[in-house]
Design a protein around this motif. Sequence first.
Motif, short mmCIF file in Angstrom:
data_model
loop_
_atom_site.label_atom_id
_atom_site.label_comp_id
_atom_site.label_asym_id
_atom_site.label_seq_id
_atom_site.Cartn_x
_atom_site.Cartn_y
_atom_site.Cartn_z
N LYS A 107 0.86 -1.18 0.00
CA LYS A 107 0.00 0.00 0.00
C LYS A 107 0.90 1.23 0.00
O LYS A 107 1.74 1.39 0.88
CB LYS A 107 -0.90 0.02 1.22
CG LYS A 107 -1.63 1.36 1.36
CD LYS A 107 -2.75 1.29 2.33
CE LYS A 107 -2.60 2.32 3.41
NZ LYS A 107 -3.76 2.33 4.31
N LYS A 109 1.30 5.34 -0.03
CA LYS A 109 0.65 6.61 0.28
C LYS A 109 0.86 7.59 -0.87
O LYS A 109 1.99 7.73 -1.37
CB LYS A 109 1.25 7.19 1.56
CG LYS A 109 0.82 6.43 2.80
CD LYS A 109 -0.59 6.84 3.19
CE LYS A 109 -0.99 6.16 4.48
NZ LYS A 109 -2.32 6.56 4.91
N ASP A 140 -3.32 4.89 -1.12
CA ASP A 140 -4.18 5.55 -0.13
C ASP A 140 -3.98 7.06 -0.24
O ASP A 140 -2.87 7.55 -0.03
CB ASP A 140 -3.81 5.06 1.28
CG ASP A 140 -4.76 5.58 2.36
OD1 ASP A 140 -5.69 6.35 2.01
OD2 ASP A 140 -4.59 5.21 3.53
N ASN A 142 -5.93 9.28 1.49
CA ASN A 142 -6.40 9.93 2.73
C ASN A 142 -7.29 11.15 2.46
O ASN A 142 -7.15 12.19 3.11
CB ASN A 142 -5.22 10.33 3.63
CG ASN A 142 -4.62 9.11 4.32
OD1 ASN A 142 -3.51 8.69 4.00
ND2 ASN A 142 -5.37 8.50 5.23
N GLU A 168 -7.68 3.77 -1.95
CA GLU A 168 -8.31 3.97 -0.63
C GLU A 168 -8.63 5.45 -0.44
O GLU A 168 -7.76 6.31 -0.60
CB GLU A 168 -7.32 3.46 0.43
CG GLU A 168 -7.83 3.51 1.86
CD GLU A 168 -6.86 2.77 2.80
OE1 GLU A 168 -6.20 1.79 2.36
OE2 GLU A 168 -6.75 3.17 3.97
N ASP A 191 -11.97 4.30 4.03
CA ASP A 191 -11.30 4.21 5.34
C ASP A 191 -11.85 5.29 6.27
O ASP A 191 -12.62 4.99 7.20
CB ASP A 191 -9.78 4.35 5.14
CG ASP A 191 -9.02 4.41 6.47
OD1 ASP A 191 -9.61 4.08 7.51
OD2 ASP A 191 -7.83 4.79 6.47
N GLU A 192 -11.50 6.56 6.03
CA GLU A 192 -11.98 7.63 6.91
C GLU A 192 -13.51 7.64 6.99
O GLU A 192 -14.07 7.94 8.05
CB GLU A 192 -11.48 9.00 6.41
CG GLU A 192 -10.03 9.30 6.77
CD GLU A 192 -9.01 8.69 5.81
OE1 GLU A 192 -9.38 7.81 5.01
OE2 GLU A 192 -7.84 9.09 5.88
N ARG A 195 -14.02 4.81 9.63
CA ARG A 195 -13.50 4.95 10.99
C ARG A 195 -13.84 6.27 11.65
O ARG A 195 -13.81 6.38 12.87
CB ARG A 195 -12.00 4.67 11.00
CG ARG A 195 -11.06 5.83 10.85
CD ARG A 195 -9.62 5.37 10.92
NE ARG A 195 -8.91 5.64 9.68
CZ ARG A 195 -8.11 6.68 9.49
NH1 ARG A 195 -7.91 7.54 10.47
NH2 ARG A 195 -7.49 6.86 8.35
N LYS A 215 -10.38 -0.60 11.26
CA LYS A 215 -9.34 -0.52 12.30
C LYS A 215 -10.01 -0.74 13.65
O LYS A 215 -11.00 -0.07 13.96
CB LYS A 215 -8.66 0.85 12.23
CG LYS A 215 -8.05 1.06 10.85
CD LYS A 215 -7.27 2.32 10.66
CE LYS A 215 -6.63 2.24 9.27
NZ LYS A 215 -6.17 3.41 8.66
#
Length: 325
Positions: A107, A109, A140, A142, A168, A191-192, A195, A215
């Motif tokens: 993965k 970033k 990812d 973010n 992601e 993801d965000e 979570r 997570k």
Amino acid sequence: MRIPAALREQGIEDARCWSIPMTTRFRGITVRDGVVLRGPEGWAEFSPFWDYDPAESAAWLRCALADATAPRPAPLRGSIEVNATIPVVPPALAHRLARVGGARTAKVKVADVASSLPEDLERLEAVRDALGPDARIRVDANARWDRDESISAIPQLDRAAGGLEYVEQPVASLEDLVAVRRAVDVPIAADELVRRAEDPLRVARAGAADVLVMKVQPLGGVARCLELAAEADLPVVVSSALESSVGLSAGLAFAAALPELTHACGLATGVLLTGDLVAAPLRADGGTIPVERPRPEPELLESHGAPRELTARWEQRLEACAQLL
Ligand SMILES: O=C(O)CCC(=O)C1=CC=C[C@@H](O)[C@@H]1C(=O)O
Ligand SMILES: [Mg+2]
């Protein structure tokens, strides 16, 4: 350190505050810190990032409390396939990190403030070169792109990587995620939006993602994650929150108990820390990590013990979260 009465009443007998420098900057962080709590089932980790407020951090504490006081679910597998996690680093270092631990998935970033798109592309080319044509590569972002940036960047990243497994969290909002998913051929992971959302299942219900990243700490623990995963009915990638091996082992327990596990998990982040709390840290070897629950070593709790001022901040944080349980 001081243990809140509400935690003592629930069986927490010991609490230690720790702080460990990272090997490379990740998520803007150069030092990782947190608390480990001991209960009848063993040690568990409470380590919300500092940008999580008490209300959000309470879920991290529910995870630690449950993990220290209630038995973990029965494992369905003895080891977990993991991905290498590549921070925003120059291509030569990305090449080297991709090979640590023997993972067949990486993965990478991207979209970081410290990196341009051409640099992201070079990093991906280096990782593909390191792992060869059969490896899987995911990125990812973010949530740092908007819709148009995503739709323009993703095909370029896909080409540079020689094929992407998924992207992601390219964008922040559910609406934008739906639009990007429609516009690109690469699968989308959330993801965000899982979570940090009030309702972690909204993204699954809306059909906005192909994969859910989960997570255990921010989602409130292993048992709750298993319930959420069953309800979501999407492939799950269990990922770490950059924990010490104490916290990583809770992520492994969740991954080990999932009825189906189709993707490599982001639990090989121990290498991003310069030290650990246990004698035999949970690290990838041959691309997998064994499902174990190592206990912290008294000498390591001592040597990685946080300075007094930091410990006082964690005492306050623990108290504030304990009141919200
Ligand atoms: O998923 C992985 O490979 C490792 C974990 C990881 O990338 C993260 C852990 C903790 C905080 C995050 O910024 C980051 C992520 O966004 O997934
Ligand atoms: Mg992520």
